[in-house]
Design a protein around this motif. Structure first.
Motif, PDB file in Angstrom:
ATOM      1  N   SER A  53     -10.739   3.220  -0.073  1.00 42.90           N
ATOM      2  CA  SER A  53      -9.323   2.834  -0.085  1.00 42.90           C
ATOM      3  C   SER A  53      -8.783   2.761  -1.509  1.00 42.90           C
ATOM      4  O   SER A  53      -7.603   3.048  -1.753  1.00 42.90           O
ATOM      5  CB  SER A  53      -9.128   1.482   0.615  1.00 42.90           C
ATOM      6  N   HIS A  54      -9.631   2.392  -2.466  1.00 41.90           N
ATOM      7  CA  HIS A  54      -9.199   2.351  -3.858  1.00 41.90           C
ATOM      8  C   HIS A  54      -8.998   3.755  -4.417  1.00 41.90           C
ATOM      9  O   HIS A  54      -8.054   4.005  -5.170  1.00 41.90           O
ATOM     10  CB  HIS A  54     -10.213   1.576  -4.693  1.00 41.90           C
ATOM     11  N   SER A  96     -12.966   0.351   3.308  1.00 43.61           N
ATOM     12  CA  SER A  96     -11.650  -0.086   2.844  1.00 43.61           C
ATOM     13  C   SER A  96     -11.684  -1.564   2.494  1.00 43.61           C
ATOM     14  O   SER A  96     -12.271  -2.366   3.221  1.00 43.61           O
ATOM     15  CB  SER A  96     -10.595   0.157   3.924  1.00 43.61           C
ATOM     16  N   ASP A 155      -0.954  -0.404   1.646  1.00 48.49           N
ATOM     17  CA  ASP A 155      -1.763  -0.394   2.860  1.00 48.49           C
ATOM     18  C   ASP A 155      -2.425   0.977   2.946  1.00 48.49           C
ATOM     19  O   ASP A 155      -1.735   1.984   3.115  1.00 48.49           O
ATOM     20  CB  ASP A 155      -0.886  -0.635   4.088  1.00 48.49           C
ATOM     21  N   PRO A 156      -3.741   1.054   2.801  1.00 49.22           N
ATOM     22  CA  PRO A 156      -4.397   2.365   2.827  1.00 49.22           C
ATOM     23  C   PRO A 156      -4.191   3.135   4.129  1.00 49.22           C
ATOM     24  O   PRO A 156      -4.403   4.344   4.164  1.00 49.22           O
ATOM     25  CB  PRO A 156      -5.880   2.028   2.594  1.00 49.22           C
ATOM     26  N   LYS A 157      -3.741   2.433   5.159  1.00 47.78           N
ATOM     27  CA  LYS A 157      -3.438   3.126   6.411  1.00 47.78           C
ATOM     28  C   LYS A 157      -2.070   3.787   6.378  1.00 47.78           C
ATOM     29  O   LYS A 157      -1.753   4.610   7.242  1.00 47.78           O
ATOM     30  CB  LYS A 157      -3.493   2.131   7.574  1.00 47.78           C
ATOM     31  N   TRP A 202      -5.644   4.868  -3.434  1.00 50.86           N
ATOM     32  CA  TRP A 202      -4.560   4.353  -4.271  1.00 50.86           C
ATOM     33  C   TRP A 202      -4.401   5.199  -5.526  1.00 50.86           C
ATOM     34  O   TRP A 202      -3.272   5.551  -5.906  1.00 50.86           O
ATOM     35  CB  TRP A 202      -4.806   2.896  -4.666  1.00 50.86           C
TER      36      TRP A 202
END
Length: 439
Positions: free
Chosen positions: A355-356, A408, A421-423, A359
């Motif tokens: 998840s990072h 995540s 929000d990674p989603k 970003w």
């Protein structure tokens, strides 16, 4: 944030217990996922394919796990006595030597800005845009960077809010003088932190000033001659700026995003694919070095190691305080045992959350370094080898509490109220006012 000194003893005992508990190493199997093809191959033996690897580093304190890996014998312990940790003059040089590879006089891997393996793998930041496939095997640290401002702005006591700083910059620019912000590599972490910080206060990093590239070790000298008004880099260069009375620390980057991901252990794909057991051994050595660096009882020794000529080559006094988490911002603001200090192991600092990586890719899309039409999910699965990290953790018998259950870390909150929000990375992008997108 309180400026009152805090009692360090509880953290010391907790961290040392964790370090002792997690340091046991017993060899096991390695699981590898292919780049592009998701096939799984189980290693049948723990025999190392090679005991050698050439790893690059930039003279920064977040490269400490590599220095410690050499100085305290962790590479040797894990069967990699011939690892070389080689100083690079800039992130551009690191990239070029990774593209070359050790077979051609370059390097196999590096202490690296987390977005760089993506920028190199896609060819976005390579000569003639030719990709060199890479993997991320571990994160090296969380936080620990700073944004500094020149002495001419000392009366402003610039912090996270850049609105008054913008007025001063525009007045200087209106008087016919150049204004600029320095970072270390286009699309790298320092570039993204300083852009985020400026844009949050209404400074357009593309239109309001020049954003320039300066190698970390040259930041202080360039600020001294007036080449920039502000810069973002790791230590010891922010502290050295204060020591030389050239500027001050506006903020630590964890004040923008608490415990943000920072550097990574990046390796060429072909090296890892040819040496899967040795790659796992490298990760195990680095993980143990990270635990050593995290222990407060070791911070002074780590600072002394970093100060050596072969590594950072800077005065111990410019390294040790911030290594311990004590920050004198140079404005009268002093924070002891700061919650924004660099983390090498605590708070799952070593695990490379996918998840990072998303970003960083999203921010690179924001600023036009990567196209908006990009299969980010596929790209992350190709580059991020968290599976190797998990295998290394299992072999080291790392306590399960230190191993994330998910790839995540979940929803991330920035200092200005923005939410990633990674989603739904598009919603995050849409919420940002200043950006320079390209299709």
């Amino acid at each position: 944030m309180s400026n009152k000194p805090t009692d360090k003893k509880p953290e010391l005992s907790e961290t040392r217990r964790t370090f002792i508990k997690q340091s046991a190493a017993v060899w096991g199997s390695t699981m590898l996922a292919g780049f592009g093809a998701p096939s799984i191959v189980m290693a049948q033996s723990t025999k190392l394919e090679t005991t050698k690897a050439k790893l690059g580093f930039i003279a920064l304190t977040d490269a400490a796990p590599l220095f410690v890996g050499i100085e305290k014998g962790f590479f040797k312990k894990h069967g990699m006595p011939d690892v070389e940790v080689l100083k690079q003059s800039s992130w551009g040089t690191t990239r070029d030597n990774l593209v070359l590879g050790s077979a051609n006089g370059g390097i196999d891997g590096a202490h690296i800005l987390t977005p760089m393996p993506y920028l190199i793998s896609t060819g976005a930041m390579t000569a003639n845009n030719i990709p060199t496939p890479m993997y991320i095997l571990a994160r090296l640290n969380l936080g620990g960077q700073c944004i500094s401002v020149g002495e001419e702005y000392k009366a402003l006591k610039v912090g996270t809010d850049t609105r008054e700083f913008k007025k001063a910059l525009m007045a200087k620019k209106g008087g016919g003088k150049a204004v600029s912000a320095a970072m270390t590599f286009p699309g790298g972490t320092h570039d993204l932190w300083i852009r985020y910080w400026m844009a949050a206060g209404g400074i357009d990093p593309n239109d309001d000033l020049s954003t320039i590239v300066v190698p970390p070790a040259q930041m202080v000298a360039n600020m001294k001659v007036g080449s920039m008004d502000t810069f973002c880099v790791c230590e010891p260069w922010n502290k050295q700026l204060i020591t030389q009375k050239i500027g001050y620390t506006a903020l630590t980057t964890s004040e923008l995003w608490q415990n943000h991901p920072e550097k990574a252990l990046g390796m060429r794909k072909d090296w890892v694919d040819a040496n899967p057991n040795s790659a796992k051994a490298l990760v195990m050595a680095v993980m143990e070095a990270q635990m050593f660096c995290e222990d407060p009882a070791n911070r002074e020794e780590v600072a002394r190691i970093c100060s050596q000529r072969r590594w950072i080559n800077a005065p111990m006094g410019d390294i040790v305080d911030r290594m311990k988490g004590d920050f004198d911002y140079g404005t009268g603001r002093v924070v002891t045992n700061s919650p924004q200090q660099m983390r090498y192991w605590k708070d799952q600092a070593s695990y490379p959350f996918q998840s990072h990586d998303l970003w960083f890719i999203t921010e690179n899309q924001r600023w036009g370094y990567l196209p908006t039409k990009l299969d980010t999910g596929s790209l992350i699965k190709q580059v991020n080898r968290e599976d190797i990290w998990r295998e290394a953790a299992a072999t080291l018998k790392i306590d399960k509490s230190a191993i994330p259950a998910s790839t995540s870390r979940g929803v991330e909150k920035m200092f200005d109220g923005k939410v990633f929000d990674p989603k739904n990375p598009k919603a995050y992008l849409d919420s940002l006012t200043i950006k320079a997108m390209k299709s």
